[in-house]
Design a protein around this motif. Structure first.
Motif, PDB file in Angstrom:
ATOM      1  N   PRO A 616      38.694  47.822  21.816  1.00 33.45           N
ATOM      2  CA  PRO A 616      39.237  46.803  20.895  1.00 33.45           C
ATOM      3  C   PRO A 616      38.876  45.392  21.355  1.00 33.45           C
ATOM      4  O   PRO A 616      38.867  45.091  22.544  1.00 33.45           O
ATOM      5  N   SER A 617      38.571  44.529  20.389  1.00 38.34           N
ATOM      6  CA  SER A 617      38.205  43.156  20.703  1.00 38.34           C
ATOM      7  C   SER A 617      39.394  42.389  21.243  1.00 38.34           C
ATOM      8  O   SER A 617      40.559  42.687  20.930  1.00 38.34           O
ATOM      9  N   LYS A 618      39.120  41.405  22.080  1.00 35.09           N
ATOM     10  CA  LYS A 618      40.179  40.582  22.650  1.00 35.09           C
ATOM     11  C   LYS A 618      40.949  39.833  21.572  1.00 35.09           C
ATOM     12  O   LYS A 618      42.130  39.541  21.730  1.00 35.09           O
ATOM     13  N   ASN A 619      40.277  39.514  20.467  1.00 35.36           N
ATOM     14  CA  ASN A 619      40.977  38.795  19.399  1.00 35.36           C
ATOM     15  C   ASN A 619      41.776  39.729  18.495  1.00 35.36           C
ATOM     16  O   ASN A 619      42.417  39.277  17.545  1.00 35.36           O
ATOM     17  N   GLY A 620      41.705  41.042  18.787  1.00 30.64           N
ATOM     18  CA  GLY A 620      42.497  42.013  18.056  1.00 30.64           C
ATOM     19  C   GLY A 620      42.019  42.319  16.664  1.00 30.64           C
ATOM     20  O   GLY A 620      42.668  43.045  15.916  1.00 30.64           O
ATOM     21  N   LYS A 621      40.850  41.812  16.274  1.00 26.12           N
ATOM     22  CA  LYS A 621      40.368  41.982  14.907  1.00 26.12           C
ATOM     23  C   LYS A 621      39.404  43.150  14.776  1.00 26.12           C
ATOM     24  O   LYS A 621      39.530  43.986  13.896  1.00 26.12           O
ATOM     25  N   GLY A 622      38.405  43.218  15.635  1.00 22.45           N
ATOM     26  CA  GLY A 622      37.392  44.254  15.532  1.00 22.45           C
ATOM     27  C   GLY A 622      37.187  44.960  16.856  1.00 22.45           C
ATOM     28  O   GLY A 622      38.127  45.186  17.621  1.00 22.45           O
ATOM     29  N   SER A 623      35.930  45.309  17.145  1.00 23.46           N
ATOM     30  CA  SER A 623      35.602  46.060  18.355  1.00 23.46           C
ATOM     31  C   SER A 623      34.487  45.370  19.118  1.00 23.46           C
ATOM     32  O   SER A 623      33.579  44.776  18.515  1.00 23.46           O
ATOM     33  N   ASP A 624      34.563  45.446  20.437  1.00 27.37           N
ATOM     34  CA  ASP A 624      33.507  44.979  21.316  1.00 27.37           C
ATOM     35  C   ASP A 624      32.857  46.178  21.990  1.00 27.37           C
ATOM     36  O   ASP A 624      33.379  47.298  21.963  1.00 27.37           O
ATOM     37  N   ILE A 625      31.702  45.936  22.605  1.00 24.68           N
ATOM     38  CA  ILE A 625      30.985  46.998  23.321  1.00 24.68           C
ATOM     39  C   ILE A 625      30.762  46.550  24.760  1.00 24.68           C
ATOM     40  O   ILE A 625      30.276  45.438  25.005  1.00 24.68           O
ATOM     41  N   LYS A 626      31.108  47.446  25.696  1.00 23.88           N
ATOM     42  CA  LYS A 626      30.862  47.184  27.109  1.00 23.88           C
ATOM     43  C   LYS A 626      29.814  48.169  27.607  1.00 23.88           C
ATOM     44  O   LYS A 626      29.972  49.383  27.478  1.00 23.88           O
ATOM     45  N   GLY A 653      25.051  46.782  36.787  1.00 23.93           N
ATOM     46  CA  GLY A 653      25.902  45.701  36.314  1.00 23.93           C
ATOM     47  C   GLY A 653      26.646  46.074  35.052  1.00 23.93           C
ATOM     48  O   GLY A 653      26.503  47.181  34.506  1.00 23.93           O
ATOM     49  N   ASN A 654      27.463  45.116  34.562  1.00 25.63           N
ATOM     50  CA  ASN A 654      28.259  45.298  33.347  1.00 25.63           C
ATOM     51  C   ASN A 654      27.923  44.184  32.356  1.00 25.63           C
ATOM     52  O   ASN A 654      27.866  43.007  32.730  1.00 25.63           O
ATOM     53  N   ILE A 655      27.734  44.581  31.122  1.00 24.22           N
ATOM     54  CA  ILE A 655      27.402  43.631  30.059  1.00 24.22           C
ATOM     55  C   ILE A 655      28.429  43.792  28.944  1.00 24.22           C
ATOM     56  O   ILE A 655      28.666  44.910  28.463  1.00 24.22           O
ATOM     57  N   LEU A 656      29.037  42.679  28.512  1.00 17.82           N
ATOM     58  CA  LEU A 656      30.013  42.698  27.424  1.00 17.82           C
ATOM     59  C   LEU A 656      29.369  42.129  26.164  1.00 17.82           C
ATOM     60  O   LEU A 656      28.873  41.006  26.156  1.00 17.82           O
ATOM     61  N   VAL A 657      29.389  42.920  25.116  1.00 18.64           N
ATOM     62  CA  VAL A 657      28.854  42.509  23.819  1.00 18.64           C
ATOM     63  C   VAL A 657      30.045  42.303  22.882  1.00 18.64           C
ATOM     64  O   VAL A 657      30.682  43.271  22.449  1.00 18.64           O
TER      65      VAL A 657
END
Length: 698
Positions: A616-626, A653-657
């Protein structure tokens, strides 16, 4: 002598005074001053006659003489006798000399001014009053000027004229002569307006109850015709024309025109040296027109007829040169020469009936000649009543047969896609439902023409496209065969695609012999299959083997939503650099812009792992990809993005989209490499951070 009087309407002569001289042969009023409610008339008036009996024949036997000095008449006083002027609110000043009988009267040195907008300075002779229709008028205007509000107050019918838009004439100045009768006159002079200046020498006949007749010359050095007509595609014009005809509107007009147009601004380009010789019959033009412009050198001969519901074009054209870029007709550098012979009726491509031929043609792009030399387009009905549109040139041929609406083709495609993806693709708002047609298109050499569409697109020579679209029966069938094409640097060879569908489902299959990614990397024998129904697609992709890419077997279920997509992978694999990567069964990837979601997709090969997490996206609206990378060998993937260099090493490493379906943002603060080498240079361990924001393109 002094006197006063009042009329029952309210009009009042408050005072009239003068020195009066009377004889058996006349009377004279000198030092005359007449005051009414709001007006003052002065200075001299006399009447002369042979004897008193002549007063009974006042119109023809009584000679009048008047000298007006510093006189003024208020329009409110005139409104007592002409009520339509009650809102004019003008003070009319009057100076000049008037002499003669009522039926033969002359005014000289006249200076008449109404407010600040209307003025007349000149001479006037009237012969034939009081019957104005039989009165001969001889008017010389040294200076006549007026404005639109004054014109429509004096002549209210002008308000009803909307085409052309007379309101655009903010002011009008005229110097010249008017000679003749109210319904049969000649006017010669210069008309100055805010839109430009016209010089006229026109004979006009206005027979009662009949269309007007006119003939003469009209010219201008610069007139804003488009503004006058309310057409933004037309700018200023300069012309010198001879006209002769009957009627003005497109329901009655029959006019011959012969003239030269020095220039005409159309769609931002100024065409120069135009000649016209023809006839306007209502909305039909028949004649010859030529342009001798540096970017448009051509001659037209024929008929353009808009009198019927479907316009008719029957023309012969000889184009010596047409620079389409300079004329603003194309965004690419194209220069055309050739001949055209057209005979068709049409106001859209869908009701085109007839023929259109281009021959002896040349087409140059950026100075290089393309292979185009001819084009033939025909449309008609066969014996079975089926309509067929065909087009052919030295570089392609194509036919469409049946009940079609080609201008709705995007809506037709949208209609079928909506059947298979009803949630994610909306139905077309407008569509002709009874369409059912076959199409058959074949290209020869069209590579050069694709550059006009996009410089990233090439190929498609000797391509065939056949099929049938049947909205009535809900059927879709299509086959596409492309020997070669390239897009954005990727080359595809021997591509074959087939599509078959109904109102319930779609099956799309395809193969290609090779996909060339760069000079050192290609994928052979690729095939795909997509089965779609109710927003769900079963996708399978298979490729053969080369040294770099040995095999690919991908299988997934793709579910589309209005705000994104969800991909569920079956057990799949692909081989890169002799290493077989696996995609774990039930792996998921979700990209949603308005719906929070969780999913996990795992790709692995030995110690190398790529984890793609949907969260879940930090803004609570949609989805993010890690994306979590573990010891990914750069040497396996580098040929795809650095084909001319050798890149080696392990990447972790880690990439946040963030918001991948909207305002994309990519960040990482722990990118690490080991054993990093670029070509022959050893870079060792490297730590880096990454930030990309699509909003700023940085």
């Amino acid at each position: 002598m002094q006197l006063s009087a009042r009329e029952k309407s309210g009009f009042e002569v408050k005072e009239m005074k003068a020195e009066v001289k009377m004889t058996p042969q006349g009377m004279a009023f000198s030092e005359l001053e007449i005051k009414t409610n709001r007006s003052v008339i002065r200075d001299y008036y006399s009447m002369s006659y042979d004897d008193m009996d002549d007063l009974s024949s006042y119109i023809s036997k009584v000679k009048m003489a008047a000298i007006f000095r510093d006189s003024y008449i208020d329009s409110d006083d005139i409104a007592y006798f002409a009520p339509k002027l009650s809102n004019w609110k003008k003070k009319i000043t009057l100076n000049g000399n008037v002499r003669g009988t009522v039926d033969n009267i002359t005014g000289t040195g006249l200076l008449i001014q109404a407010g600040n907008g209307t003025l007349f300075n000149g001479d006037l002779s009237l012969t034939g009053l009081p019957d104005i229709n039989q009165t001969f008028i001889d008017l010389r205007a040294n200076d006549f000027r007026t404005v639109y509000p004054d014109m429509v107050t004096i002549i209210p019918a002008m308000r009803r004229v909307t085409s052309p838009d007379l309101r655009k004439i903010q002011y009008l100045n005229f110097k010249g002569n008017f000679t003749g009768f109210i319904r049969d006159f000649v006017t010669f002079g210069t008309v100055q307006t805010n839109l430009g200046t016209l010089v006229t020498d026109i004979n006009m006949k206005l027979p009662a109850g009949q269309e007007p007749l006119y003939s003469g010359n009209i010219s201008t050095e610069n007139f804003k015709l488009g503004e006058f007509l309310g057409d933004r595609t037309i700018g200023a014009v300069a012309f010198d024309a001879i006209v002769k005809g009957r009627g003005f509107n497109d329901q009655s007009r029959n006019t011959s025109i012969e003239g030269k147009i020095k220039f005409a601004e159309i769609k931002g380009y100024r065409y120069s040296n135009i000649t016209v010789d023809g006839r306007l019959d209502k909305k039909m033009f028949e004649g010859v027109a030529s342009i001798r412009d540096q970017n448009a050198d051509l001659i037209l001969n024929g008929v353009i007829d808009f009198n019927q519901k479907k316009p008719r074009f029957k023309l012969l054209a000889d184009v010596t040169r047409a620079d389409l870029l300079a004329l603003g007709l194309m965004k690419d550098s194209l220069v055309f020469t050739g001949k055209a012979d057209v005979d068709f009726t049409s106001n859209t491509i869908d009701n085109f009936l007839g023929t259109a031929k281009i021959s002896d043609a040349t087409l140059h792009r950026n100075g290089r000649r393309l292979s185009f030399d001819s084009l033939n387009v025909t449309a008609g009905y066969n014996e079975a009543g089926m309509k067929t549109l065909s087009a052919s040139s030295n570089e392609f041929r194509g036919t469409v047969s049946g009940n079609y609406a080609l201008n709705e083709l995007p809506a037709v495609v949208n209609y079928f896609l909506h059947q298979y993806y009803p949630e994610s693709i909306a139905a077309p708002k407008k569509l002709t439902k009874d369409q059912s047609f076959d199409f058959d298109i074949e290209t020869y050499y069209v590579d050069d023409y694709l550059q006009l569409i996009s410089p990233k697109l090439a190929g498609f020579n000797n391509t065939t496209l056949k099929g049938r679209l049947d909205i009535t029966g809900g059927k879709l069938d299509m086959s596409l065969n492309v020997p070669h094409f390239s897009l954005a640097g990727y080359e595809f060879n021997f591509v074959n695609i087939k599509a078959s569908g109904d109102n319930d489902s779609l099956l799309l299959t395809g193969t290609t012999k090779t996909i060339r990614i760069n000079d050192s990397l290609s994928i052979p024998t690729a095939s795909f299959s997509i089965q779609s129904r109710n927003d769900t697609s079963r996708v399978s992709i298979h490729t053969g083997a080369t040294q770099a890419v040995e095999r690919t077997d991908l299988h997934a279920m793709v579910m589309t939503y209005p705000d994104g997509v969800k991909i569920e992978f079956d057990s799949s694999s692909f081989t890169i650099n002799s290493k077989t990567w696996t995609i774990e069964d039930n792996g998921e990837l979700v990209i949603r812009s308005n719906t929070p979601a969780t999913a996990l997709l795992v790709l692995s090969e030995g110690d190398e792992r790529i984890l793609v997490k949907t969260q879940p996206s930090k803004n609570g609206k949609g989805s993010d990809i890690k994306v979590q990378l573990t010891d990914v060998n750069l040497a396996d993937f580098a040929p795809y993005f650095l084909p001319k260099n050798r890149l080696e090493g392990l990447l972790t490493g880690n990439i946040l989209v963030e918001d991948p379906a909207g305002s994309l943002k990519i960040t990482s603060d722990d990118i690490q490499t080991r054993f990093l080498r670029l070509d022959n240079d050893s870079l060792g361990e490297l730590k880096a951070s990454l930030v990309y924001d699509d909003a700023t393109k940085n």
